[in-house]
Design an enzyme around this catalytic site. Sequence first.
Site, PDB file in Angstrom:
ATOM      1  N   GLU A  84       0.821  -1.211   0.000  1.00 50.66           N
ATOM      2  CA  GLU A  84       0.000   0.000   0.000  1.00 50.66           C
ATOM      3  C   GLU A  84       0.857   1.264   0.000  1.00 50.66           C
ATOM      4  OE1 GLU A  84      -3.073  -0.115  -0.501  1.00 50.66           O
ATOM      5  OE2 GLU A  84      -3.630  -2.174   0.035  1.00 50.66           O
ATOM      6  N   ARG A  94     -17.298  -0.941   4.767  1.00 51.04           N
ATOM      7  CA  ARG A  94     -18.198  -1.670   3.864  1.00 51.04           C
ATOM      8  C   ARG A  94     -18.955  -2.761   4.612  1.00 51.04           C
ATOM      9  NH1 ARG A  94     -15.198  -6.164   2.981  1.00 51.04           N
ATOM     10  NH2 ARG A  94     -13.072  -5.791   3.628  1.00 51.04           N
ATOM     11  N   CYS A 147      -8.093  -1.451   8.111  1.00 49.89           N
ATOM     12  CA  CYS A 147      -6.697  -1.476   7.666  1.00 49.89           C
ATOM     13  C   CYS A 147      -6.221  -0.071   7.348  1.00 49.89           C
ATOM     14  CB  CYS A 147      -6.541  -2.397   6.459  1.00 49.89           C
ATOM     15  SG  CYS A 147      -6.705  -4.127   6.911  1.00 49.89           S
ATOM     16  N   HIS A 171      -1.343  -5.554   2.242  1.00 48.80           N
ATOM     17  CA  HIS A 171      -2.549  -6.383   2.242  1.00 48.80           C
ATOM     18  C   HIS A 171      -2.223  -7.742   1.617  1.00 48.80           C
ATOM     19  CE1 HIS A 171      -5.847  -3.222   2.861  1.00 48.80           C
ATOM     20  NE2 HIS A 171      -6.211  -4.246   3.610  1.00 48.80           N
TER      21      HIS A 171
HETATM   22  N1  PCA Z   1      -8.642  -6.496   6.636  1.00 47.94           N
HETATM   23  C1  PCA Z   1      -9.600  -5.424   6.797  1.00 47.94           C
HETATM   24  C2  PCA Z   1      -9.583  -5.123   8.271  1.00 47.94           C
HETATM   25  C3  PCA Z   1      -8.857  -6.233   8.920  1.00 47.94           C
HETATM   26  C4  PCA Z   1      -8.211  -6.974   7.823  1.00 47.94           C
HETATM   27  O1  PCA Z   1      -7.423  -7.914   7.938  1.00 47.94           O
HETATM   28  C5  PCA Z   1      -9.335  -4.237   5.899  1.00 47.94           C
HETATM   29  O2  PCA Z   1      -8.838  -4.433   4.772  1.00 47.94           O
HETATM   30  O3  PCA Z   1      -9.619  -3.112   6.277  1.00 47.94           O
END
Ligand code: PCA
Length: 209
Positions: A84, A94, A147, A171
Amino acid sequence: MDELTKTILLTGFEPFGGSQTNPSQLVALALDGKTIGRCQVKSAVLPVDRTGGPQALLEKMALYHPNAVMCLGEASRRAVVSVEKIAVNWMDYRIPDNQGEQLSGLPVDPEGPAAYFSTLPVREIYEQILAGGIPTEISMSAGAFLCNQVFYAGLHSLATRDLAVPMGFIHLPSLPEQASRALSPYASMSFETSLRAVEIALDVIEKRI
Ligand code: PCA
Protein backbone atom coordinates in the site's frame (compact mmCIF):
# COMPACT_ATOMS: atom_id res chain seq x y z
CA MET A 1 27.06 -12.74 16.65
CA ASP A 2 25.89 -9.16 16.19
CA GLU A 3 23.84 -7.72 18.98
CA LEU A 4 20.19 -7.22 18.11
CA THR A 5 19.85 -3.48 18.20
CA LYS A 6 16.71 -2.75 16.24
CA THR A 7 13.07 -3.71 16.47
CA ILE A 8 10.48 -4.05 13.72
CA LEU A 9 6.88 -4.03 14.92
CA LEU A 10 4.83 -6.37 12.73
CA THR A 11 1.07 -6.41 13.15
CA GLY A 12 -1.77 -8.50 11.75
CA PHE A 13 -5.53 -8.41 12.36
CA GLU A 14 -7.89 -10.84 14.03
CA PRO A 15 -10.53 -12.54 11.81
CA PHE A 16 -13.48 -10.39 10.77
CA GLY A 17 -16.61 -10.47 8.65
CA GLY A 18 -17.62 -13.93 9.80
CA SER A 19 -14.29 -15.55 8.86
CA GLN A 20 -12.58 -17.97 11.24
CA THR A 21 -9.07 -16.95 10.28
CA ASN A 22 -7.02 -14.10 8.87
CA PRO A 23 -3.77 -14.63 6.92
CA SER A 24 -2.32 -11.41 8.36
CA GLN A 25 -2.69 -12.76 11.89
CA LEU A 26 -1.08 -16.09 10.98
CA VAL A 27 1.85 -14.46 9.17
CA ALA A 28 2.49 -11.89 11.92
CA LEU A 29 2.48 -14.57 14.63
CA ALA A 30 4.70 -16.90 12.58
CA LEU A 31 7.38 -14.19 12.47
CA ASP A 32 7.17 -13.11 16.12
CA GLY A 33 10.60 -13.11 17.73
CA LYS A 34 12.42 -13.87 14.45
CA THR A 35 15.77 -12.27 13.77
CA ILE A 36 16.32 -10.42 10.51
CA GLY A 37 19.89 -9.12 10.25
CA ARG A 38 20.29 -6.99 13.35
CA CYS A 39 16.54 -6.63 13.83
CA GLN A 40 14.17 -8.51 16.00
CA VAL A 41 10.53 -8.84 14.96
CA LYS A 42 7.88 -8.10 17.60
CA SER A 43 4.42 -9.12 16.47
CA ALA A 44 0.98 -8.11 17.62
CA VAL A 45 -2.57 -8.93 16.53
CA LEU A 46 -4.93 -5.96 16.38
CA PRO A 47 -8.68 -6.13 16.96
CA VAL A 48 -10.99 -5.24 14.05
CA ASP A 49 -12.61 -2.56 16.15
CA ARG A 50 -12.97 1.16 15.44
CA THR A 51 -11.37 2.22 18.73
CA GLY A 52 -9.51 -0.91 19.81
CA GLY A 53 -7.64 -1.33 16.50
CA PRO A 54 -5.78 1.98 16.37
CA GLN A 55 -5.42 2.00 20.16
CA ALA A 56 -3.69 -1.40 20.16
CA LEU A 57 -1.26 -0.28 17.45
CA LEU A 58 -0.35 2.91 19.34
CA GLU A 59 0.10 0.94 22.57
CA LYS A 60 2.48 -1.50 20.89
CA MET A 61 4.43 1.38 19.36
CA ALA A 62 4.76 2.96 22.82
CA LEU A 63 5.79 -0.38 24.32
CA TYR A 64 8.43 -1.45 21.79
CA HIS A 65 9.70 1.89 20.43
CA PRO A 66 10.20 0.15 17.08
CA ASN A 67 12.63 1.35 14.42
CA ALA A 68 10.08 0.47 11.73
CA VAL A 69 6.43 -0.54 11.67
CA MET A 70 4.93 -2.96 9.17
CA CYS A 71 1.19 -3.61 9.39
CA LEU A 72 -0.52 -6.47 7.59
CA GLY A 73 -4.16 -7.04 6.76
CA GLU A 74 -6.30 -9.33 4.66
CA ALA A 75 -7.83 -8.02 1.43
CA SER A 76 -10.27 -10.72 0.45
CA ARG A 77 -10.84 -10.94 -3.30
CA ARG A 78 -7.51 -9.33 -4.10
CA ALA A 79 -5.47 -11.83 -6.07
CA VAL A 80 -1.97 -10.53 -5.32
CA VAL A 81 0.04 -9.08 -2.44
CA SER A 82 -0.71 -5.33 -2.26
CA VAL A 83 2.03 -3.02 -1.05
CA GLU A 84 0.00 0.00 0.00
CA LYS A 85 1.19 3.49 -0.94
CA ILE A 86 -1.47 5.72 0.66
CA ALA A 87 -3.46 5.99 3.88
CA VAL A 88 -6.49 8.30 3.63
CA ASN A 89 -8.22 10.29 6.36
CA TRP A 90 -11.57 8.64 5.69
CA MET A 91 -13.65 5.82 7.10
CA ASP A 92 -16.49 4.27 5.13
CA TYR A 93 -16.80 0.74 6.45
CA ARG A 94 -18.20 -1.67 3.86
CA ILE A 95 -19.14 -4.11 6.66
CA PRO A 96 -19.50 -3.70 10.45
CA ASP A 97 -16.39 -4.08 12.58
CA ASN A 98 -16.22 -6.87 15.18
CA GLN A 99 -18.18 -4.69 17.64
CA GLY A 100 -21.01 -4.31 15.12
CA GLU A 101 -20.13 -0.66 14.32
CA GLN A 102 -20.38 0.43 10.70
CA LEU A 103 -18.95 3.94 10.28
CA SER A 104 -19.89 5.88 7.21
CA GLY A 105 -18.16 8.98 5.91
CA LEU A 106 -16.04 10.08 8.87
CA PRO A 107 -12.43 11.25 9.08
CA VAL A 108 -9.96 9.09 10.99
CA ASP A 109 -8.75 12.32 12.64
CA PRO A 110 -10.67 15.56 12.06
CA GLU A 111 -7.45 17.54 12.61
CA GLY A 112 -5.28 15.43 10.30
CA PRO A 113 -4.27 15.94 6.67
CA ALA A 114 -6.24 14.24 3.87
CA ALA A 115 -3.68 11.48 3.42
CA TYR A 116 -0.22 10.19 4.17
CA PHE A 117 2.14 8.26 1.94
CA SER A 118 3.72 5.10 3.28
CA THR A 119 7.16 5.93 4.66
CA LEU A 120 8.56 2.52 3.72
CA PRO A 121 10.35 2.01 0.38
CA VAL A 122 7.18 0.83 -1.38
CA ARG A 123 8.67 0.37 -4.85
CA GLU A 124 11.71 -1.53 -3.63
CA ILE A 125 9.54 -3.83 -1.50
CA TYR A 126 7.27 -4.43 -4.49
CA GLU A 127 10.24 -5.14 -6.80
CA GLN A 128 11.88 -7.54 -4.36
CA ILE A 129 8.66 -9.48 -3.74
CA LEU A 130 8.21 -9.75 -7.51
CA ALA A 131 11.85 -10.85 -7.90
CA GLY A 132 11.06 -13.56 -5.37
CA GLY A 133 8.51 -14.97 -7.82
CA ILE A 134 5.44 -13.79 -5.91
CA PRO A 135 2.61 -11.88 -7.62
CA THR A 136 2.35 -8.38 -6.17
CA GLU A 137 1.29 -4.82 -6.95
CA ILE A 138 1.66 -1.31 -5.59
CA SER A 139 -1.83 -0.40 -4.41
CA MET A 140 -3.15 3.15 -4.29
CA SER A 141 -5.95 2.35 -1.84
CA ALA A 142 -5.96 0.43 1.42
CA GLY A 143 -9.77 0.82 1.46
CA ALA A 144 -11.80 2.74 4.03
CA PHE A 145 -12.10 0.11 6.77
CA LEU A 146 -9.86 -0.86 9.70
CA CYS A 147 -6.70 -1.48 7.67
CA ASN A 148 -6.65 2.01 6.20
CA GLN A 149 -7.68 3.48 9.57
CA VAL A 150 -4.84 1.83 11.48
CA PHE A 151 -2.36 2.69 8.71
CA TYR A 152 -3.47 6.35 8.87
CA ALA A 153 -3.54 6.47 12.69
CA GLY A 154 0.02 5.09 12.91
CA LEU A 155 1.43 7.48 10.31
CA HIS A 156 -0.41 10.41 11.89
CA SER A 157 0.91 9.58 15.34
CA LEU A 158 4.50 9.37 14.06
CA ALA A 159 4.17 12.56 11.99
CA THR A 160 2.70 14.63 14.81
CA ARG A 161 5.46 13.50 17.15
CA ASP A 162 8.13 14.16 14.52
CA LEU A 163 9.38 10.59 14.73
CA ALA A 164 11.33 9.38 11.70
CA VAL A 165 10.14 5.79 12.07
CA PRO A 166 9.22 4.29 8.70
CA MET A 167 5.81 2.68 8.59
CA GLY A 168 3.87 0.88 5.90
CA PHE A 169 1.10 -1.56 5.14
CA ILE A 170 0.76 -4.75 3.11
CA HIS A 171 -2.55 -6.38 2.24
CA LEU A 172 -2.47 -10.16 1.77
CA PRO A 173 -5.01 -12.16 -0.26
CA SER A 174 -7.29 -14.60 1.57
CA LEU A 175 -6.11 -18.14 2.21
CA PRO A 176 -7.28 -20.94 -0.14
CA GLU A 177 -9.41 -22.45 2.65
CA GLN A 178 -11.28 -19.13 3.01
CA ALA A 179 -11.71 -18.42 -0.71
CA SER A 180 -12.85 -21.93 -1.56
CA ARG A 181 -15.65 -21.82 1.02
CA ALA A 182 -17.27 -18.65 -0.38
CA LEU A 183 -20.51 -18.81 -2.34
CA SER A 184 -18.53 -17.81 -5.41
CA PRO A 185 -14.95 -18.93 -4.83
CA TYR A 186 -12.27 -16.33 -5.58
CA ALA A 187 -8.50 -15.94 -5.90
CA SER A 188 -6.31 -16.72 -2.90
CA MET A 189 -2.70 -17.18 -1.81
CA SER A 190 -1.16 -19.89 0.34
CA PHE A 191 0.08 -19.09 3.82
CA GLU A 192 3.64 -20.06 2.79
CA THR A 193 3.66 -17.65 -0.17
CA SER A 194 2.27 -14.75 1.86
CA LEU A 195 4.77 -15.49 4.62
CA ARG A 196 7.64 -15.40 2.13
CA ALA A 197 6.40 -12.09 0.68
CA VAL A 198 6.42 -10.51 4.14
CA GLU A 199 9.88 -11.93 4.92
CA ILE A 200 11.17 -10.31 1.73
CA ALA A 201 9.58 -6.99 2.75
CA LEU A 202 11.21 -7.22 6.19
CA ASP A 203 14.60 -7.89 4.57
CA VAL A 204 14.24 -4.68 2.57
CA ILE A 205 13.23 -2.72 5.67
CA GLU A 206 16.10 -4.13 7.74
CA LYS A 207 18.63 -2.73 5.26
CA ARG A 208 17.10 0.74 5.56
CA ILE A 209 16.99 1.16 9.34
N1 PCA B 1 -8.64 -6.50 6.64
C1 PCA B 1 -9.60 -5.42 6.80
C2 PCA B 1 -9.58 -5.12 8.27
C3 PCA B 1 -8.86 -6.23 8.92
C4 PCA B 1 -8.21 -6.97 7.82
O1 PCA B 1 -7.42 -7.91 7.94
C5 PCA B 1 -9.33 -4.24 5.90
O2 PCA B 1 -8.84 -4.43 4.77
O3 PCA B 1 -9.62 -3.11 6.28
